[in-house]
Design an enzyme around this catalytic site. Structure first.
Site, short mmCIF file in Angstrom:
data_model
loop_
_atom_site.label_atom_id
_atom_site.label_comp_id
_atom_site.label_asym_id
_atom_site.label_seq_id
_atom_site.Cartn_x
_atom_site.Cartn_y
_atom_site.Cartn_z
CG HIS A 35 -10.13 28.11 -22.79
ND1 HIS A 35 -10.49 26.40 -22.31
CD2 HIS A 35 -8.69 27.79 -22.78
CE1 HIS A 35 -9.13 25.96 -22.34
NE2 HIS A 35 -8.30 26.66 -22.45
CE LYS A 76 -5.91 25.54 -19.06
NZ LYS A 76 -6.31 24.24 -19.90
CG ASN A 90 -5.89 29.59 -19.31
OD1 ASN A 90 -6.34 30.16 -18.24
ND2 ASN A 90 -6.86 28.99 -20.21
CD GLU A 123 -5.96 27.22 -26.07
OE1 GLU A 123 -4.83 27.59 -25.35
OE2 GLU A 123 -6.91 27.16 -25.41
CB SER A 138 0.85 20.11 -24.52
OG SER A 138 -0.45 19.58 -24.04
CD GLU A 157 -9.81 23.98 -19.75
OE1 GLU A 157 -9.83 24.99 -19.15
OE2 GLU A 157 -9.05 23.09 -20.11
N GLY A 180 -3.78 20.24 -22.27
CA GLY A 180 -3.69 19.66 -21.08
C GLY A 180 -3.47 18.18 -21.19
P1 PGA Z 1 -2.22 23.70 -21.65
O1 PGA Z 1 -3.52 24.59 -21.85
O2 PGA Z 1 -1.21 24.47 -22.03
O3 PGA Z 1 -2.15 23.22 -20.08
O4 PGA Z 1 -2.30 22.69 -22.52
C1 PGA Z 1 -3.35 25.62 -22.77
C2 PGA Z 1 -4.95 26.34 -22.75
O5 PGA Z 1 -5.87 25.56 -22.26
O6 PGA Z 1 -5.05 27.42 -22.66
#
Ligand code: PGA
Length: 255
Positions: free
Chosen positions: A96, A11, A9, A167, A211, A98, A173
């Site tokens: 997601h 982003k 991803n 998630e 992460s 976010e 993150g």
């Molecule tokens: P990350 O993000 O691996 O940076 O924690 C995962 C995601 O948001 O899909």
């Protein structure tokens, strides 16, 4: 059980030049090692044409990070699932955290988007996950089941066609990963929910995200109900992403 699925991803990151370099390194790395997993990259919409041009015919699939809940029409700024299909997308990440957090997406909207994606022939990667406050209040199971159930109800007999990504919001993150046991526990809950929804649930893959990196991937991916990963930060670094792919157990060894 099918092969693991590893999805990057990206982003809101990248540029034509940066993407081209990253993809070139990934393709070279995969050619050397063989591909133990299904792998895809999800980019911002403007770069889908680039992914299509550079990845068509390779071992890498690609996808988007969102789509509209509408089929077409007067929805300025939106991208329809059929448009993603035009650019060869196999996957679209939906719901997601976010998007839930910064764009006010709720379970119903995510469910409508999942319907649109399936109708356009794209596999939705439906994200579910609890916040830290949810976890501390003992509400993890309740929250993830509620989020998944909205999608299951909306897509009906197509429930076995979705990919689910667990998630935990507190792990995204942050460098703070769920332990393999914590992740496995939630994956088992989601697995039984999918089993109850469809006779074909062996087709569903449940990914862990939050992460995941080269150091923790092998242990997470060895859990019985973790069928792959949704990788944010580590998917932007070719070496790290290749190591995660390489840490997938070969399909034959997956029970
Ligand atoms: P990350 O993000 O691996 O940076 O924690 C995962 C995601 O948001 O899909």
């Amino acid at each position: 059980m099918t092969k693991k699925l590893i999805v990057g991803n990206w982003k809101m990151n990248g540029s034509l030049a940066v993407n081209a370099g990253l993809l070139q390194t990934l393709l070279a790395g995969l050619n050397d090692d063989g591909v133990a997993a299904d792998v895809a990259l999800c980019a911002s919409a403007p770069y889908l044409a680039q992914l299509q041009a550079l990845l068509q015919g390779t071992a890498l699939g690609w996808g988007a990070q969102d789509c509209s809940a509408h089929e077409s029409g007067a929805y300025t700024g939106e991208v329809a699932a059929a448009m993603l299909r035009d650019f060869g997308c196999r996957y679209v990440i939906l719901g997601h955290s976010e998007r839930r957090q910064y764009h006010g997406e709720n379970d119903d909207l995510v469910a409508q988007k999942a319907q649109r994606a399936l109708a356009a022939g794209i596999t939705p990667i439906v994200c579910v996950g609890e916040t830290l406050a949810d976890r501390e209040a003992g509400r993890t199971e309740f929250v993830v089941k509620r989020q998944l159930s909205a999608v299951i109800h909306a897509v009906g007999h197509c429930a076995s066609e979705i990919v689910v990504a667990y998630e935990p919001v507190w792990a995204i993150g942050t460098g703070r990963t769920a332990t393999p046991e914590q992740a496995q526990t939630v994956h088992a809950v989601l697995r039984s929910q999918l089993k109850a929804a469809s006779a074909h649930s062996s087709r569903n893959r449940i990914l862990y995200g939050g992460s995941m990196n080269a150091g923790n991937a092998a242990e997470l991916l060895s859990q019985p109900d973790i069928d792959g990963g949704l990788i944010g930060g580590a998917s932007l670094k070719a070496d790290e992403f290749l190591s995660i792919i390489a840490s997938c157990p070969p399909a034959a060894a997956v029970i």
